[in-house]
Design a protein around this motif. Structure first.
Motif, mmCIF file in Angstrom:
data_model
loop_
_atom_site.group_PDB
_atom_site.id
_atom_site.type_symbol
_atom_site.label_atom_id
_atom_site.label_comp_id
_atom_site.label_asym_id
_atom_site.label_seq_id
_atom_site.Cartn_x
_atom_site.Cartn_y
_atom_site.Cartn_z
ATOM 1 N N LEU A 1 0.855 -1.175 0.000
ATOM 2 C CA LEU A 1 0.000 0.000 0.000
ATOM 3 C C LEU A 1 0.893 1.228 0.000
ATOM 4 O O LEU A 1 1.795 1.348 0.835
ATOM 5 C CB LEU A 1 -0.911 0.013 1.237
ATOM 6 N N ALA A 2 0.644 2.132 -0.925
ATOM 7 C CA ALA A 2 1.479 3.333 -1.065
ATOM 8 C C ALA A 2 1.383 4.204 0.181
ATOM 9 O O ALA A 2 0.360 4.247 0.860
ATOM 10 C CB ALA A 2 1.049 4.132 -2.295
ATOM 11 N N ASN A 3 2.451 4.901 0.445
ATOM 12 C CA ASN A 3 2.515 5.832 1.562
ATOM 13 C C ASN A 3 1.848 7.150 1.156
ATOM 14 O O ASN A 3 1.532 7.365 -0.019
ATOM 15 C CB ASN A 3 3.980 6.069 1.947
ATOM 16 N N GLY B 1 5.208 11.211 2.595
ATOM 17 C CA GLY B 1 5.925 10.200 3.369
ATOM 18 C C GLY B 1 7.380 10.037 2.953
ATOM 19 O O GLY B 1 7.774 10.345 1.827
ATOM 20 N N SER B 2 8.196 9.544 3.880
ATOM 21 C CA SER B 2 9.627 9.382 3.613
ATOM 22 C C SER B 2 9.933 8.087 2.862
ATOM 23 O O SER B 2 11.022 7.946 2.318
ATOM 24 C CB SER B 2 10.416 9.418 4.931
ATOM 25 N N ARG B 3 8.991 7.164 2.822
ATOM 26 C CA ARG B 3 9.162 5.928 2.066
ATOM 27 C C ARG B 3 8.056 5.817 1.033
ATOM 28 O O ARG B 3 6.983 6.395 1.184
ATOM 29 C CB ARG B 3 9.093 4.705 2.999
ATOM 30 N N LYS B 4 8.339 5.060 -0.011
ATOM 31 C CA LYS B 4 7.368 4.890 -1.086
ATOM 32 C C LYS B 4 6.154 4.083 -0.617
ATOM 33 O O LYS B 4 5.023 4.384 -0.974
ATOM 34 C CB LYS B 4 8.040 4.205 -2.278
ATOM 35 N N GLN B 5 6.387 3.042 0.174
ATOM 36 C CA GLN B 5 5.315 2.164 0.628
ATOM 37 C C GLN B 5 5.076 2.320 2.123
ATOM 38 O O GLN B 5 6.016 2.313 2.907
ATOM 39 C CB GLN B 5 5.650 0.692 0.330
ATOM 40 N N MET B 6 3.822 2.425 2.502
ATOM 41 C CA MET B 6 3.468 2.463 3.914
ATOM 42 C C MET B 6 3.413 1.055 4.489
ATOM 43 O O MET B 6 3.712 0.824 5.649
ATOM 44 C CB MET B 6 2.100 3.127 4.081
ATOM 45 N N MET B 7 3.040 0.090 3.647
ATOM 46 C CA MET B 7 2.898 -1.290 4.083
ATOM 47 C C MET B 7 3.287 -2.239 2.964
ATOM 48 O O MET B 7 2.957 -1.998 1.805
ATOM 49 C CB MET B 7 1.443 -1.556 4.477
ATOM 50 N N THR B 8 3.996 -3.291 3.310
ATOM 51 C CA THR B 8 4.243 -4.388 2.384
ATOM 52 C C THR B 8 4.025 -5.692 3.142
ATOM 53 O O THR B 8 4.299 -5.788 4.340
ATOM 54 C CB THR B 8 5.672 -4.367 1.799
ATOM 55 N N VAL B 9 3.510 -6.684 2.438
ATOM 56 C CA VAL B 9 3.292 -8.005 3.009
ATOM 57 C C VAL B 9 3.679 -9.022 1.939
ATOM 58 O O VAL B 9 3.209 -8.934 0.808
ATOM 59 C CB VAL B 9 1.823 -8.218 3.433
ATOM 60 N N PHE C 1 5.280 -2.574 8.201
ATOM 61 C CA PHE C 1 4.476 -1.368 8.285
ATOM 62 C C PHE C 1 5.389 -0.209 8.660
ATOM 63 O O PHE C 1 6.281 -0.353 9.487
ATOM 64 C CB PHE C 1 3.392 -1.517 9.367
ATOM 65 N N TYR C 2 5.143 0.952 8.057
ATOM 66 C CA TYR C 2 5.933 2.138 8.371
ATOM 67 C C TYR C 2 4.972 3.280 8.676
ATOM 68 O O TYR C 2 4.341 3.840 7.778
ATOM 69 C CB TYR C 2 6.849 2.505 7.197
ATOM 70 N N PHE C 3 4.836 3.589 9.966
ATOM 71 C CA PHE C 3 3.946 4.655 10.397
ATOM 72 C C PHE C 3 4.763 5.892 10.717
ATOM 73 O O PHE C 3 5.788 5.814 11.391
ATOM 74 C CB PHE C 3 3.155 4.222 11.645
#
Length: 141
Positions: A77-79, A83-91, A120-122
């Motif tokens: 899921l895109a950030n 956001g500082s990273r491209k993806q907010m979540m990867t699984v 996850f990157y919050f």
């Protein structure tokens, strides 16, 4: 014990309707299991519409036995734009089991969610906005 004529007709109608419903469910199950990627496209579009974020999903499998489940590989899921990273979540692998009884009642209830290698990157930006805040999305209340 004798069964009345009206009871025989009611039983025939009941068995005919039950058979028709089972045939429809079987064909629906065959359709879903032969084209899980079509189902994933619909699911992805719905999530993107509700979150305002791009959802990427890899290969998918659907199983429709006693505990229907969907297994999706490489989900992300895109950030937020800031956001500082491209993806907010990867699984790596996402497995979701649904409640079969609820399906028959027209509801979608999730019984289990399993994630393999979730990341996850919050974060919050300088204005205090959180990347997990999807207020721009049109979530049902």
């Amino acid at each position: 014990m004798t069964i009345s004529k009206s009871m025989k007709i009611a039983l025939k109608i009941f068995f005919a309707l039950t058979s028709l419903i089972l045939i429809i469910l079987i064909f629906f199950g065959i359709y879903l299991t032969t084209s899980p990627n079509h189902f994933i496209k619909i699911l992805t579009a719905q999530i993107e519409e509700n979150t305002g974020r791009k959802l990427m999903a890899g290969e998918a499998e659907i199983s429709l036995f006693l505990h229907p489940e969907i297994i999706i590989k490489d989900v992300s899921l895109a950030n937020a734009d800031w956001g500082s990273r491209k993806q907010m979540m990867t699984v790596e692998i996402l497995r979701v089991k649904f409640n079969l009884f609820a399906f028959f009642l027209g509801e979608i209830l999730v019984d289990e969610i399993h994630m393999i290698a979730p990341d996850f990157y919050f974060e919050k930006n300088t204005q205090g906005h959180a990347n997990w805040d999807f207020n721009d999305g049109d979530f049902p209340v």
